[in-house]
Design a protein around this motif. Structure first.
Motif, PDB file in Angstrom:
ATOM      1  N   LEU A   4       0.845  -1.190   0.000  1.00 16.42           N
ATOM      2  CA  LEU A   4       0.000   0.000   0.000  1.00 16.42           C
ATOM      3  C   LEU A   4       0.882   1.243   0.000  1.00 16.42           C
ATOM      4  O   LEU A   4       1.797   1.376   0.797  1.00 16.42           O
ATOM      5  CB  LEU A   4      -0.890  -0.017   1.245  1.00 16.42           C
ATOM      6  CG  LEU A   4      -2.369   0.284   1.023  1.00 16.42           C
ATOM      7  CD1 LEU A   4      -2.980  -0.752   0.107  1.00 16.42           C
ATOM      8  CD2 LEU A   4      -3.097   0.308   2.342  1.00 16.42           C
ATOM      9  N   ARG A   5       0.588   2.118  -0.905  1.00 16.85           N
ATOM     10  CA  ARG A   5       1.341   3.368  -0.954  1.00 16.85           C
ATOM     11  C   ARG A   5       0.377   4.535  -0.893  1.00 16.85           C
ATOM     12  O   ARG A   5      -0.786   4.394  -1.259  1.00 16.85           O
ATOM     13  CB  ARG A   5       2.147   3.447  -2.259  1.00 16.85           C
ATOM     14  CG  ARG A   5       3.297   2.500  -2.236  1.00 16.85           C
ATOM     15  CD  ARG A   5       3.879   2.359  -3.595  1.00 16.85           C
ATOM     16  NE  ARG A   5       5.033   1.455  -3.504  1.00 16.85           N
ATOM     17  CZ  ARG A   5       5.655   0.967  -4.550  1.00 16.85           C
ATOM     18  NH1 ARG A   5       5.251   1.266  -5.759  1.00 16.85           N
ATOM     19  NH2 ARG A   5       6.685   0.168  -4.401  1.00 16.85           N
ATOM     20  N   GLN A   6       0.899   5.665  -0.498  1.00 13.99           N
ATOM     21  CA  GLN A   6       0.053   6.842  -0.406  1.00 13.99           C
ATOM     22  C   GLN A   6       0.296   7.747  -1.609  1.00 13.99           C
ATOM     23  O   GLN A   6       1.440   7.993  -1.993  1.00 13.99           O
ATOM     24  CB  GLN A   6       0.337   7.604   0.880  1.00 13.99           C
ATOM     25  CG  GLN A   6      -0.351   6.983   2.073  1.00 13.99           C
ATOM     26  CD  GLN A   6      -0.076   7.778   3.319  1.00 13.99           C
ATOM     27  OE1 GLN A   6       1.065   8.032   3.652  1.00 13.99           O
ATOM     28  NE2 GLN A   6      -1.129   8.175   4.002  1.00 13.99           N
ATOM     29  N   TYR A   7      -0.801   8.191  -2.172  1.00 10.85           N
ATOM     30  CA  TYR A   7      -0.703   9.066  -3.338  1.00 10.85           C
ATOM     31  C   TYR A   7      -1.579  10.297  -3.154  1.00 10.85           C
ATOM     32  O   TYR A   7      -2.559  10.262  -2.413  1.00 10.85           O
ATOM     33  CB  TYR A   7      -1.161   8.327  -4.597  1.00 10.85           C
ATOM     34  CG  TYR A   7      -0.307   7.167  -4.983  1.00 10.85           C
ATOM     35  CD1 TYR A   7       0.829   7.361  -5.751  1.00 10.85           C
ATOM     36  CD2 TYR A   7      -0.640   5.877  -4.589  1.00 10.85           C
ATOM     37  CE1 TYR A   7       1.618   6.285  -6.115  1.00 10.85           C
ATOM     38  CE2 TYR A   7       0.148   4.800  -4.948  1.00 10.85           C
ATOM     39  CZ  TYR A   7       1.270   5.005  -5.710  1.00 10.85           C
ATOM     40  OH  TYR A   7       2.058   3.950  -6.074  1.00 10.85           O
ATOM     41  N   GLU A   8      -1.212  11.327  -3.866  1.00 12.93           N
ATOM     42  CA  GLU A   8      -2.066  12.502  -3.945  1.00 12.93           C
ATOM     43  C   GLU A   8      -2.455  12.657  -5.403  1.00 12.93           C
ATOM     44  O   GLU A   8      -1.594  12.694  -6.274  1.00 12.93           O
ATOM     45  CB  GLU A   8      -1.307  13.760  -3.500  1.00 12.93           C
ATOM     46  CG  GLU A   8      -1.379  14.025  -2.024  1.00 12.93           C
ATOM     47  CD  GLU A   8      -0.639  15.283  -1.642  1.00 12.93           C
ATOM     48  OE1 GLU A   8      -0.543  15.543  -0.452  1.00 12.93           O
ATOM     49  OE2 GLU A   8      -0.155  15.993  -2.534  1.00 12.93           O
ATOM     50  N   LEU A   9      -3.731  12.715  -5.625  1.00 10.96           N
ATOM     51  CA  LEU A   9      -4.211  12.908  -6.985  1.00 10.96           C
ATOM     52  C   LEU A   9      -4.912  14.253  -7.063  1.00 10.96           C
ATOM     53  O   LEU A   9      -5.788  14.549  -6.250  1.00 10.96           O
ATOM     54  CB  LEU A   9      -5.176  11.772  -7.359  1.00 10.96           C
ATOM     55  CG  LEU A   9      -6.137  12.010  -8.517  1.00 10.96           C
ATOM     56  CD1 LEU A   9      -5.393  12.067  -9.840  1.00 10.96           C
ATOM     57  CD2 LEU A   9      -7.190  10.926  -8.562  1.00 10.96           C
ATOM     58  N   VAL A  10      -4.480  15.076  -8.004  1.00 13.32           N
ATOM     59  CA  VAL A  10      -5.171  16.342  -8.245  1.00 13.32           C
ATOM     60  C   VAL A  10      -5.607  16.332  -9.700  1.00 13.32           C
ATOM     61  O   VAL A  10      -4.809  16.000 -10.568  1.00 13.32           O
ATOM     62  CB  VAL A  10      -4.270  17.571  -7.988  1.00 13.32           C
ATOM     63  CG1 VAL A  10      -5.065  18.854  -8.129  1.00 13.32           C
ATOM     64  CG2 VAL A  10      -3.630  17.509  -6.622  1.00 13.32           C
ATOM     65  N   TYR A  11      -6.853  16.626  -9.956  1.00 13.83           N
ATOM     66  CA  TYR A  11      -7.262  16.783 -11.343  1.00 13.83           C
ATOM     67  C   TYR A  11      -8.090  18.049 -11.514  1.00 13.83           C
ATOM     68  O   TYR A  11      -8.760  18.500 -10.607  1.00 13.83           O
ATOM     69  CB  TYR A  11      -7.985  15.539 -11.891  1.00 13.83           C
ATOM     70  CG  TYR A  11      -9.172  15.050 -11.097  1.00 13.83           C
ATOM     71  CD1 TYR A  11      -9.022  14.066 -10.149  1.00 13.83           C
ATOM     72  CD2 TYR A  11     -10.452  15.549 -11.352  1.00 13.83           C
ATOM     73  CE1 TYR A  11     -10.101  13.591  -9.437  1.00 13.83           C
ATOM     74  CE2 TYR A  11     -11.540  15.073 -10.645  1.00 13.83           C
ATOM     75  CZ  TYR A  11     -11.348  14.092  -9.684  1.00 13.83           C
ATOM     76  OH  TYR A  11     -12.419  13.624  -8.968  1.00 13.83           O
ATOM     77  N   ILE A  12      -7.955  18.628 -12.696  1.00 12.08           N
ATOM     78  CA  ILE A  12      -8.654  19.868 -12.997  1.00 12.08           C
ATOM     79  C   ILE A  12      -9.774  19.548 -13.972  1.00 12.08           C
ATOM     80  O   ILE A  12      -9.529  18.974 -15.034  1.00 12.08           O
ATOM     81  CB  ILE A  12      -7.701  20.905 -13.619  1.00 12.08           C
ATOM     82  CG1 ILE A  12      -6.421  21.015 -12.785  1.00 12.08           C
ATOM     83  CG2 ILE A  12      -8.384  22.258 -13.729  1.00 12.08           C
ATOM     84  CD1 ILE A  12      -5.350  21.854 -13.433  1.00 12.08           C
ATOM     85  N   VAL A  13     -10.989  19.890 -13.580  1.00 11.44           N
ATOM     86  CA  VAL A  13     -12.146  19.646 -14.431  1.00 11.44           C
ATOM     87  C   VAL A  13     -12.460  20.928 -15.181  1.00 11.44           C
ATOM     88  O   VAL A  13     -12.326  22.029 -14.639  1.00 11.44           O
ATOM     89  CB  VAL A  13     -13.354  19.186 -13.587  1.00 11.44           C
ATOM     90  CG1 VAL A  13     -14.488  18.717 -14.474  1.00 11.44           C
ATOM     91  CG2 VAL A  13     -12.954  18.100 -12.619  1.00 11.44           C
ATOM     92  N   SER A  14     -12.875  20.761 -16.413  1.00 15.78           N
ATOM     93  CA  SER A  14     -13.211  21.894 -17.273  1.00 15.78           C
ATOM     94  C   SER A  14     -14.271  22.790 -16.627  1.00 15.78           C
ATOM     95  O   SER A  14     -15.194  22.298 -15.975  1.00 15.78           O
ATOM     96  CB  SER A  14     -13.711  21.340 -18.613  1.00 15.78           C
ATOM     97  OG  SER A  14     -14.515  22.298 -19.253  1.00 15.78           O
TER      98      SER A  14
END
Lengths: 142, 95
Positions: A4-14
């Motif tokens: 298990l690893r920790q991630y940060e996900l950022v996404y930009i929606v239109s």
């Protein structure tokens, strides 16, 4: 199972996308994370923000941040899906566990050093206020 | 009087020492790494307001020799700025 690893996900929606689309994207992410036995630790919607530069002719976008824990395969799948999604202008996945670990270690090491130096100067450990004992020590030295 | 003179000499000597190694004769304050002072362990790419002081008008990353950031923090700052650029939080270039 992979680690298990920790991630940060950022996404930009239109900016043209409705709130439902944003919610729909979130459920999609949730589904993928669930499929790979991962977990969503936190979700943050930053709302509409100005972009620093134009992306696909858009000047602003809705930022969504998700803190995830899961495997590398999960991230591969997430990235693939986000790249295909039309309403997503940009996305970024960063693995944070190691960096946070390093930060934590420096913080504890600093605290330890401070404690040791305090002890070496013959001061009582763990003072309620940081400044008062220092001033008292300076007076003693005079 | 002799004492006064020696005192004056001492002062001038001290001044020279302070200035040693500087390019100009002007007094310049020694730069300190801002992140070390504030004891920042992790430079967050999501916090654009923290990164902005290190991005001058042109959008480039300010060099260490200008900002005074230490090597460790400059390295962390660099990755943070590059990540923030990908997310359009911080510009690549501005004209």
């Amino acid at each position: 199972m992979s680690t298990l690893r920790q991630y940060e996900l950022v996404y930009i929606v239109s900016p043209n996308a409705t709130d439902e689309v944003v919610a729909e994207l979130h459920t999609q992410v949730e589904a993928i994370v669930g499929k790979f036995d991962g977990r969503i630790e936190k979700t943050e919607n930053w709302g509409k923000r100005r972009l620093a530069y134009e992306v696909n002719r858009c000047k602003e976008g809705t930022y969504v941040l998700e803190l995830l824990s899961g495997s590398g395969e999960m991230v591969t799948e997430l990235e693939r899906r986000l790249r295909v999604a039309e309403d997503v202008l940009r996305h970024l996945v960063v693995r944070v566990d190691e960096e946070l670990h390093v930060a934590e270690r420096t913080a504890t090491r600093r605290a330890e050093t401070r404690e040791r130096r305090r002890a070496a100067r013959g001061l009582p450990p763990e003072a309620p206020t940081a400044r008062a004992p220092v001033e008292a020590a300076a007076k003693e030295g005079e | 009087m002799a004492g006064k003179r020696s005192g004056g000499r001492k002062d001038s000597k001290k001044k020279k020492d302070d200035r040693g190694g500087k390019k100009s004769g002007l007094f310049r304050r020694r730069k300190v790494c801002r992140f070390c002072v504030e004891k920042v362990d992790y430079i967050d790419y999501k916090d654009a307001r923290m990164l902005l002081p290190f991005i001058p008008e042109r959008g480039k990353i300010q060099p260490r020799r200008l900002s005074g950031t230490c090597a460790t923090h400059q390295r962390k700052l660099q990755t943070a700025i590059k990540r923030a650029r990908q997310l359009a939080l911080v510009p690549y270039v501005t004209d």
